[in-house]
Design an enzyme around this catalytic site. Structure first.
Site, PDB file in Angstrom:
ATOM      1  N   HIS A 145       2.049 -19.923   6.218  1.00 22.47           N
ATOM      2  CA  HIS A 145       0.940 -19.041   5.826  1.00 22.47           C
ATOM      3  C   HIS A 145      -0.322 -19.882   5.631  1.00 22.47           C
ATOM      4  CE1 HIS A 145      -1.583 -16.422   3.367  1.00 22.47           C
ATOM      5  NE2 HIS A 145      -0.940 -15.428   3.950  1.00 22.47           N
ATOM      6  N   GLU A 194      -2.827 -14.633  12.125  1.00 22.57           N
ATOM      7  CA  GLU A 194      -3.650 -14.438  10.943  1.00 22.57           C
ATOM      8  C   GLU A 194      -4.839 -15.397  10.976  1.00 22.57           C
ATOM      9  OE1 GLU A 194      -1.507 -12.345   7.584  1.00 22.57           O
ATOM     10  OE2 GLU A 194      -1.282 -14.466   7.232  1.00 22.57           O
TER      11      GLU A 194
HETATM   12  C1  PEP Z   1      -2.099 -12.438   3.915  1.00 22.51           C
HETATM   13  O1  PEP Z   1      -1.945 -12.834   2.775  1.00 22.51           O
HETATM   14  O2  PEP Z   1      -1.297 -12.761   4.796  1.00 22.51           O
HETATM   15  C2  PEP Z   1      -3.242 -11.570   4.214  1.00 22.51           C
HETATM   16  C3  PEP Z   1      -3.428 -11.166   5.444  1.00 22.51           C
HETATM   17  O3  PEP Z   1      -4.059 -11.238   3.156  1.00 22.51           O
HETATM   18  P1  PEP Z   1      -5.205 -10.090   3.164  1.00 22.51           P
HETATM   19  O4  PEP Z   1      -4.589  -8.835   3.729  1.00 22.51           O
HETATM   20  O5  PEP Z   1      -5.586  -9.924   1.713  1.00 22.51           O
HETATM   21  O6  PEP Z   1      -6.328 -10.574   4.015  1.00 22.51           O
END
Ligand code: PEP
Length: 249
Positions: free
Chosen positions: A96, A168
């Site tokens: 992450h 992400e």
């Molecule tokens: C995450 O923690 O993987 C994330 C995408 O957080 P957020 O939705 O708050 O951007």
């Protein structure tokens, strides 16, 4: 009908009692629905409570947010994949962006963690994504390919097929600024191509980064998307139940 995965990363929120209350409220507001799975990633102290609270529902699952790669030993404060599995974790986030950028996890650490998760029979959710500077320099795909190769390079097709990948972008996490579905789609397609070209027969690619009730409809319309990984907007049971039940065209 495409099956969709909604993953909730609670980060450092919701202790055991709060997790129980949240999941009770969520179960009441979100009945089981074909083709939709919901995975919860509570803090490690709440794993067992959360796993108990979803036991009756085959569409709900609990995972751990991070593990150390050794199975056991003198590693104060760390949690191994087998220990998380004992507490009820069926999945694990690996790499992450907060692990990489706040705690300094390297590509090599991420690869060792991913191997440990697979060895424990737990499903890894590998997170990859570029920083804003990398995006602005036009390096998005190079960064994502590097992260995929580092974490997954040595795996055979069968093991690769057990890995879910979440794209992400670092600049979109917790910022309120999400990638457009089209921009995310380009990177998700590249991830899927990488996985299949390395032998994965099954691929599941999620998007994460400021997903909310205001953008979920357009994100779910993107054909490359198999689901979402959500932090902030997953912390309220009612709002999360609503998001999970978003209709698709
Ligand atoms: C995450 O923690 O993987 C994330 C995408 O957080 P957020 O939705 O708050 O951007």
């Amino acid at each position: 009908m495409k099956s969709l995965l909604f993953a909730a990363n609670w980060k450092m929120h919701l202790g055991p009692g709060e997790a129980r209350a949240y999941l009770k409220a969520f179960r009441a507001r979100c009945p089981r629905r074909d083709g939709r799975e919901v995975w919860f990633f509570p803090p490690a102290v709440s794993l067992e409570a959360a796993a108990d609270a979803v036991r009756e529902r085959a569409d709900l699952l609990v995972g751990v947010q991070d593990v150390y790669w050794e199975p056991k030993g003198a590693y104060t404060g760390a949690i191994s994949a087998p220990l998380a599995a004992q507490a009820g974790a069926k999945a694990a986030l690996v790499g992450h962006s907060e692990r990489r950028h706040v705690f300094g996890d390297t590509d090599e650490d991420t690869q060792k963690k991913l191997g440990a998760v697979l060895a424990a029979g737990v499903t890894p959710v590998l997170c990859v994504g570029e920083t804003l500077a990398e995006r602005e320099a036009g390096h998005t795909l190079a960064v994502v390919h590097r992260q995929l190769a580092a974490a997954l390079g040595g795996l055979d097709g069968a093991k690769l097929g057990r890995v879910t990948v979440a794209y992400e972008p670092v600049w979109a996490i917790g910022t309120g600024r999400n990638a457009t579905p089209q921009d995310a789609g380009v990177v998700q397609r590249a991830i899927r191509t990488w996985l299949t070209s390395h032998g994965a027969a099954v691929t599941r690619v999620l998007y994460g980064g400021s997903v909310s009730l205001t953008n979920i409809v357009e994100l779910l319309a993107e054909p490359e998307l198999d689901g979402v990984l959500v932090g902030g907007a997953s912390l309220d049971a009612e709002g999360w139940a609503q998001l999970v039940q978003t209709p698709t065209g």
